[in-house]
Design an enzyme around this catalytic site. Structure first.
Site, short mmCIF file in Angstrom:
data_model
loop_
_atom_site.label_atom_id
_atom_site.label_comp_id
_atom_site.label_asym_id
_atom_site.label_seq_id
_atom_site.Cartn_x
_atom_site.Cartn_y
_atom_site.Cartn_z
N GLU A 1 -77.43 114.34 -42.55
CA GLU A 1 -77.55 115.36 -43.61
C GLU A 1 -76.24 116.09 -43.88
O GLU A 1 -76.12 117.30 -43.60
CB GLU A 1 -78.66 116.35 -43.27
CG GLU A 1 -80.01 115.69 -43.06
CD GLU A 1 -81.18 116.69 -42.97
OE1 GLU A 1 -80.92 117.90 -42.86
OE2 GLU A 1 -82.33 116.25 -43.03
N GLU B 1 -86.02 110.33 -41.00
CA GLU B 1 -86.77 111.53 -40.60
C GLU B 1 -87.84 111.78 -41.65
O GLU B 1 -87.60 111.64 -42.85
CB GLU B 1 -85.91 112.81 -40.56
CG GLU B 1 -85.01 112.94 -39.37
CD GLU B 1 -84.20 114.25 -39.37
OE1 GLU B 1 -84.72 115.29 -39.84
OE2 GLU B 1 -83.06 114.22 -38.92
C1 BGP Z 1 -83.75 118.14 -40.71
C2 BGP Z 1 -82.75 118.10 -39.60
C3 BGP Z 1 -83.33 118.22 -38.24
C4 BGP Z 1 -84.62 119.00 -38.11
C5 BGP Z 1 -85.55 118.87 -39.30
C6 BGP Z 1 -86.68 119.85 -39.35
O1 BGP Z 1 -83.16 118.71 -41.83
O2 BGP Z 1 -82.00 116.90 -39.62
O3 BGP Z 1 -82.30 118.62 -37.38
O4 BGP Z 1 -84.40 120.26 -37.63
O5 BGP Z 1 -84.86 118.94 -40.51
O6 BGP Z 1 -86.29 121.05 -39.97
P1 BGP Z 1 -86.43 122.46 -39.29
O7 BGP Z 1 -85.96 122.29 -37.90
O8 BGP Z 1 -85.51 123.36 -40.04
O9 BGP Z 1 -87.84 122.87 -39.42
#
Ligand code: BGP
Length: 459
Positions: free
Chosen positions: A165, A363
């Site tokens: 990201e 993801e």
């Molecule tokens: C993505 C990231 C992760 C993870 C996920 C969930 O953007 O790559 O690192 O954290 O989101 O989001 P959050 O942790 O902000 O709820």
């Protein structure tokens, strides 16, 4: 079975060093921006929980990897912590090499293929102190770090990713207050984004030189932009959001150049970064083999209707507004819209506009607060997560049927991990982690369901 997936489909999950390793100052690990930020402003983090002891993978990796195997996962993506592997004097930390070697070897032994990412929001503090991604020297340090990783681990690791990201350090660190250094400055943000993309190409260049026979890619959070309406104004707003937030990274990684329209925009706004012609050649000549797509939510956009306050700094949102669509399905814990078809739309976009490059869902997932209340006989019955995954997989399957080059699906995340500012508020894992009981792991219902999906290669 209604949804059968191709042979050798990658089934698994993803995490990152800062979010799961813990052991923040053990065995020679240097501070990264998260360790430092927590030290100076612990109140910024949910319940004051910082990155110091996240999920303890550093100590429990053998059991964790065994659990991945027990649940039939065939792949797992994690990141190498730059501040663990490379000391401030740029020498290599042998303890870190030993740890990552052991993780990789254990994974291979259990038939869980390691997918390694090199940067997941975790700039070493000693490099942030000289400007982080704003400084061209840091790009060179990253290039050396990447090369070192390939030399140390590339004999066994065949899937590499340069960044996770890349928009996030730009957006959260230099256009908002969500990541350190909490700067709001569009011009500096553009320089950061430019250097990140350059660093990605230089890492790819190093990888290709070594001829290790694997693949290298990048992971982009591809949030499709949907205009509120088909009016010219809304379409224009949606296009500019897409241009800045998606295509700046997507076109550059796959097509080897920044979109012409983006360059025009950046010039018009006086935001041009410092660059060289050699940089642009490196970007042109070192595109990715493989794309990881993180998909959580769509981006709904409308024309700018809110007033720009006097003195308000210029940001991407000076050019559009987010549209809060009535009646949307939402995950109330994270506040993110759930729109399963987005996965299909982005796949078709990759098929039609990005050479149908091989990609996978790197993801996707659902963070839920207070999951203990769904516990029956000690196990969290997370039917909402099963529904979330299966609804997304149905659209992924349709994309496959229509010729998209989709290679796999990874959930965020394997076991509950630490989520940046939200710490352990929302839980994403297949496996529960009990913070009050020595980080004890307990599989949730979704872990058993997903195991069956993998074993049947469909559902
Ligand atoms: C993505 C990231 C992760 C993870 C996920 C969930 O953007 O790559 O690192 O954290 O989101 O989001 P959050 O942790 O902000 O709820």
């Amino acid at each position: 079975m209604n949804y059968k997936f191709p042979k050798d489909f990658w089934w698994g999950s993803a995490s990152s060093a800062t979010q799961m390793e813990g052991a923040y100052n053990i065995d020679g690990k240097e501070q990264n921006i998260w360790d430092y930020w927590y030290e100076i402003e612990p109140e910024k983090f949910h319940n004051n929980i910082g990155p110091y002891n996240t999920s303890n993978f550093y100590y429990k990796y053998k059991d964790d990897i065994k659990l991945m195997k027990d649940f039939s996962h065939n792949s797992f993506r994690f990141s190498i912590s730059w501040s663990r592997l490379i000391n401030e004097d740029q020498s290599v930390n042998d303890d870190a090499v030993k740890f990552y070697n052991d993780v990789i070897n254990t994974m291979i032994e259990h038939n869980v293929e390691p997918f390694i990412n090199l940067f997941h929001f975790d700039m070493p503090m000693y490099l942030q102190n000289i400007g982080g991604w704003e400084n061209r020297e840091v790009v060179t340090c990253y290039q050396n770090f990447a090369k070192k990783c390939f030399e140390l681990f590339g004999d066994r690791v065949k899937k590499w990713f340069t960044h996770n990201e890349p928009i996030v350090p730009v957006e959260c660190g230099y256009l908002g207050h969500y990541h350190y250094p909490c700067v709001v400055d569009f011009k500096r943000a553009v320089q950061v984004g430019y250097h990140i993309m350059l660093s990605s190409s230089l890492a790819i260049m190093e990888y290709k030189k070594l001829n290790q026979g694997g693949e290298i890619g990048i992971i982009i959070n591809l949030t499709p932009s949907y205009p509120r309406s088909n009016s010219d104004e809304d379409l224009k707003a949606s296009n500019i959001a897409d241009l800045i937030l998606n295509r700046s990274f997507l076109d550059t990684s796959i097509l080897g150049e920044f979109p012409g329209e983006l360059i025009e925009f950046v010039k018009e706004q006086n935001l041009m970064p410092e660059f060289t012609v050699e940089d642009l050649d490196a970007i042109k000549n070192n595109t990715v083999d493989l794309l990881g797509v993180n998909y959580y939510q769509p981006r709904r956009v409308k024309t700018k209707e809110s007033k720009i306050e006097e003195g308000e700094p210029l940001t991407p949102e000076s050019f559009f507004d987010f549209y809060d669509m009535p009646g949307k399905k939402i995950n109330p814990h994270r506040g993110w819209e759930i729109y399963e078809k987005g996965i299909y739309d982005l796949a078709i976009n990759i098929r039609d506009n990005y050479k149908n490059i091989p990609f996978f869902i790197s993801e996707n997932g659902m963070g839920v607060e207070g999951e203990e209340k769904f516990k029956i006989d000690g196990k969290i019955e997370d039917d909402y997560r099963i529904e979330f995954i299966s609804e997304h997989l149905k659209w992924a399957h349709k994309a496959l049927e229509e010729g998209c080059n989709l290679k796999g699906y990874h959930l965020w995340t394997f076991m509950d991990n630490w989520s940046w500012l939200n710490a352990y508020k929302n839980r994403y894992g297949f496996i529960e982690v009990d913070l009050n009981n020595n980080f004890k792991r307990t599989p949730k219902k979704s872990a058993y369901w997903f195991k069956e999906v993998i074993e049947n290669n469909g559902f």
